[in-house]
Design a protein around this motif. Structure first.
Motif, PDB file in Angstrom:
ATOM      1  N   HIS A 109     -12.235   2.896   3.189  1.00 26.08           N
ATOM      2  CA  HIS A 109     -12.209   1.956   4.308  1.00 26.08           C
ATOM      3  C   HIS A 109     -12.452   0.532   3.801  1.00 26.08           C
ATOM      4  CE1 HIS A 109     -13.198   5.872   6.015  1.00 26.08           C
ATOM      5  NE2 HIS A 109     -12.562   5.463   7.086  1.00 26.08           N
ATOM      6  N   PHE A 110     -11.686  -0.398   4.356  1.00 25.00           N
ATOM      7  CA  PHE A 110     -11.800  -1.810   3.998  1.00 25.00           C
ATOM      8  C   PHE A 110     -11.876  -2.613   5.291  1.00 25.00           C
ATOM      9  CE2 PHE A 110      -9.431   0.503   0.842  1.00 25.00           C
ATOM     10  CZ  PHE A 110     -10.040   0.147  -0.343  1.00 25.00           C
ATOM     11  N   THR A 111     -12.918  -3.420   5.452  1.00 24.62           N
ATOM     12  CA  THR A 111     -13.064  -4.205   6.677  1.00 24.62           C
ATOM     13  C   THR A 111     -13.074  -5.700   6.365  1.00 24.62           C
ATOM     14  OG1 THR A 111     -15.474  -4.073   6.556  1.00 24.62           O
ATOM     15  CG2 THR A 111     -14.358  -2.411   7.891  1.00 24.62           C
ATOM     16  N   GLY A 149      -5.616   5.974   1.559  1.00 27.34           N
ATOM     17  CA  GLY A 149      -5.858   7.138   0.718  1.00 27.34           C
ATOM     18  C   GLY A 149      -5.690   6.744  -0.734  1.00 27.34           C
ATOM     19  N   LEU A 150      -6.795   6.492  -1.389  1.00 22.11           N
ATOM     20  CA  LEU A 150      -6.778   6.120  -2.807  1.00 22.11           C
ATOM     21  C   LEU A 150      -7.382   7.273  -3.589  1.00 22.11           C
ATOM     22  CD1 LEU A 150      -7.955   2.402  -2.521  1.00 22.11           C
ATOM     23  CD2 LEU A 150      -5.630   3.290  -2.555  1.00 22.11           C
ATOM     24  N   GLY A 151      -6.553   7.946  -4.349  1.00 30.58           N
ATOM     25  CA  GLY A 151      -7.036   9.142  -5.020  1.00 30.58           C
ATOM     26  C   GLY A 151      -7.156  10.266  -4.012  1.00 30.58           C
ATOM     27  N   GLU A 152      -8.213  11.015  -4.124  1.00 31.57           N
ATOM     28  CA  GLU A 152      -8.409  12.153  -3.231  1.00 31.57           C
ATOM     29  C   GLU A 152      -9.221  11.790  -1.990  1.00 31.57           C
ATOM     30  OE1 GLU A 152      -9.772  15.614  -5.280  1.00 31.57           O
ATOM     31  OE2 GLU A 152      -8.437  15.248  -6.969  1.00 31.57           O
ATOM     32  N   SER A 167      -7.859  -6.317   0.490  1.00 35.22           N
ATOM     33  CA  SER A 167      -8.906  -5.557  -0.207  1.00 35.22           C
ATOM     34  C   SER A 167      -8.405  -4.175  -0.593  1.00 35.22           C
ATOM     35  CB  SER A 167     -10.151  -5.440   0.673  1.00 35.22           C
ATOM     36  OG  SER A 167     -10.713  -6.714   0.888  1.00 35.22           O
ATOM     37  N   ALA A 168      -7.648  -3.550   0.296  1.00 33.57           N
ATOM     38  CA  ALA A 168      -7.087  -2.233  -0.007  1.00 33.57           C
ATOM     39  C   ALA A 168      -6.066  -2.324  -1.138  1.00 33.57           C
ATOM     40  CB  ALA A 168      -6.456  -1.636   1.247  1.00 33.57           C
ATOM     41  N   VAL A 169      -5.222  -3.352  -1.117  1.00 36.21           N
ATOM     42  CA  VAL A 169      -4.232  -3.537  -2.181  1.00 36.21           C
ATOM     43  C   VAL A 169      -4.934  -3.789  -3.513  1.00 36.21           C
ATOM     44  CG1 VAL A 169      -2.389  -5.040  -3.044  1.00 36.21           C
ATOM     45  CG2 VAL A 169      -2.373  -4.294  -0.659  1.00 36.21           C
ATOM     46  N   LEU A 189       0.824  -1.210   0.000  1.00 34.80           N
ATOM     47  CA  LEU A 189       0.000   0.000   0.000  1.00 34.80           C
ATOM     48  C   LEU A 189       0.858   1.261   0.000  1.00 34.80           C
ATOM     49  CD1 LEU A 189      -2.945  -0.748   2.430  1.00 34.80           C
ATOM     50  CD2 LEU A 189      -3.059  -0.322  -0.031  1.00 34.80           C
ATOM     51  N   GLY A 190       2.039   1.162   0.562  1.00 37.23           N
ATOM     52  CA  GLY A 190       2.958   2.299   0.571  1.00 37.23           C
ATOM     53  C   GLY A 190       2.353   3.508   1.251  1.00 37.23           C
ATOM     54  N   ARG A 191       2.502   4.650   0.600  1.00 38.18           N
ATOM     55  CA  ARG A 191       2.037   5.914   1.174  1.00 38.18           C
ATOM     56  C   ARG A 191       0.519   6.020   1.231  1.00 38.18           C
ATOM     57  NH1 ARG A 191       5.559  10.354  -1.826  1.00 38.18           N
ATOM     58  NH2 ARG A 191       3.412  10.813  -2.393  1.00 38.18           N
ATOM     59  N   ALA A 192      -0.174   5.124   0.551  1.00 39.81           N
ATOM     60  CA  ALA A 192      -1.645   5.142   0.591  1.00 39.81           C
ATOM     61  C   ALA A 192      -2.176   4.664   1.952  1.00 39.81           C
ATOM     62  CB  ALA A 192      -2.230   4.278  -0.520  1.00 39.81           C
TER      63      ALA A 192
END
Length: 137
Positions: free
Chosen positions: A113-115, A106-109, A125-127, A86-89
């Motif tokens: 949230h991913f649960t 933080g994806l885009g602007e 899910s975030a990746v 995910l890095g800086r996201a």
């Protein structure tokens, strides 16, 4: 540990695995449904050939598996590896009131949230969402 379904989704999305010591994986063949293996220089070691990566099973005399082509293995990335992807996201990992895990990225602007019941699955899910926004890794 990440679910098999999420690990397969990451593979399908284009996540590339470069086996390293400590990585967990499953063998994607009948008869190995519940077995999880760990790459280790002592027991399971990746070998690079012109034809691809082979996982060598060193010293396994109790059964007849000497090596496995990487395409027959399913990487089960750890929570820390997924967070690094995910890095800086990555913004936060939290526990919800119902004992689930929440990853904020933080994806885009926006912050998304991913649960999930397992932290690794929330990270996965975030990746996956991040990969859908960018090129395969």
């Amino acid at each position: 540990m990440i679910s098999t379904a999420n690990a397969r989704a990451l593979l399908t999305a284009g996540l590339i695995w470069r086996p390293a010591s400590g990585d967990a994986f499953r063998i994607e063949q009948p008869g190995f449904d519940y077995d999880v293996f760990t790459v280790s220089a002592m027991a399971i070691e990746p070998h690079e050939f012109d034809t691809g990566t082979i996982l060598g099973f060193n010293g396994t005399t109790e059964w007849a598996l000497d090596s496995l082509a990487l395409e027959n293995a399913l990487w089960l990335p750890r929570e820390d590896q997924l967070r690094e992807m995910l890095g800086r996201a990555f913004r936060a990992l939290e526990r919800t009131s119902d004992a689930r895990y929440l990853v904020v990225a933080g994806l885009g602007e926006e912050q998304t949230h991913f649960t999930a019941n397992e932290a690794a699955d929330a990270y996965a899910s975030a990746v996956l969402a991040s990969m859908a926004r960018t090129e395969p890794r």
